[in-house]
Design a protein around this motif. Structure first.
Motif, PDB file in Angstrom:
ATOM      1  N   CYS A 184       0.859  -3.604  -8.042  1.00 37.57           N
ATOM      2  CA  CYS A 184       1.448  -2.820  -9.134  1.00 37.57           C
ATOM      3  C   CYS A 184       1.073  -3.382 -10.504  1.00 37.57           C
ATOM      4  O   CYS A 184       1.584  -2.922 -11.516  1.00 37.57           O
ATOM      5  CB  CYS A 184       2.971  -2.799  -8.997  1.00 37.57           C
ATOM      6  N   LYS A 229       1.004   3.657  -9.329  1.00 40.88           N
ATOM      7  CA  LYS A 229       1.320   2.495  -8.483  1.00 40.88           C
ATOM      8  C   LYS A 229       0.514   2.584  -7.191  1.00 40.88           C
ATOM      9  O   LYS A 229       0.333   3.659  -6.633  1.00 40.88           O
ATOM     10  CB  LYS A 229       2.807   2.478  -8.134  1.00 40.88           C
ATOM     11  N   ARG A 230       0.057   1.428  -6.742  1.00 38.80           N
ATOM     12  CA  ARG A 230      -0.637   1.360  -5.455  1.00 38.80           C
ATOM     13  C   ARG A 230       0.068   0.334  -4.585  1.00 38.80           C
ATOM     14  O   ARG A 230       0.619  -0.638  -5.090  1.00 38.80           O
ATOM     15  CB  ARG A 230      -2.097   0.963  -5.658  1.00 38.80           C
ATOM     16  N   ARG A 231       0.028   0.541  -3.317  1.00 38.46           N
ATOM     17  CA  ARG A 231       0.713  -0.363  -2.380  1.00 38.46           C
ATOM     18  C   ARG A 231       0.209  -1.790  -2.547  1.00 38.46           C
ATOM     19  O   ARG A 231      -0.994  -2.039  -2.560  1.00 38.46           O
ATOM     20  CB  ARG A 231       0.476   0.074  -0.945  1.00 38.46           C
ATOM     21  N   GLY A 232       1.154  -2.680  -2.705  1.00 38.13           N
ATOM     22  CA  GLY A 232       0.813  -4.085  -2.761  1.00 38.13           C
ATOM     23  C   GLY A 232       0.265  -4.563  -4.100  1.00 38.13           C
ATOM     24  O   GLY A 232       0.165  -5.749  -4.327  1.00 38.13           O
TER      25      GLY A 232
END
Length: 98
Positions: free
Chosen positions: A80, A75-78
Motif C-alpha cells: 500500500c 491499493k494493491r495486496r501487500g
C-alpha cells in the motif's frame, strides 16, 4: 407596484443589467454582491479521493479559490506504499491550498 423579475444568468456568461433610476440601497447591494473581498461567511473544502475544491461562501456567491486534482494509485495486496504516499501528497496539497 410590487413587481418582481427573476433572471438566471449562466456561469461565465456576461450580461448587462440596466435601469433608469438606481436607489442608493440597490447600488450598495450590487457593490457588495460583486466585491470578492467582502467578508466571507464560510470556507469549505469539498473533496473526494484525488479531487478537492476549496471554496469561500458569501451571502451572494460561491468563490472557487483552488482546485486540487491528483492521481491516486489504487491499493494493491501487500503493498500500500504507493497509495499511502500519493494520498499523503494529496492531503499536503490540500493543506497548502487552504
Amino acid at each position: 407596484m410590487e413587481a418582481f423579475h427573476t433572471i438566471e444568468p449562466e456561469l461565465n456568461c456576461e450580461f448587462t443589467l440596466a435601469r433608469k433610476h438606481w436607489g442608493n440601497v440597490d447600488l450598495e447591494k450590487i457593490e457588495q454582491a460583486c466585491d470578492s473581498t467582502c467578508t466571507v461567511d464560510v470556507a469549505a473544502v469539498v473533496m473526494q479521493e484525488g479531487l478537492a475544491h476549496i471554496c469561500l461562501l458569501t451571502p451572494s456567491m460561491r468563490l472557487l479559490r483552488a482546485k486540487i486534482e491528483m492521481n491516486i494509485h489504487r491499493k494493491r495486496r501487500g503493498n500500500c506504499s504507493l497509495y499511502d504516499k500519493a494520498l499523503e501528497g494529496f492531503y499536503k496539497n490540500v493543506i497548502q491550498g487552504i
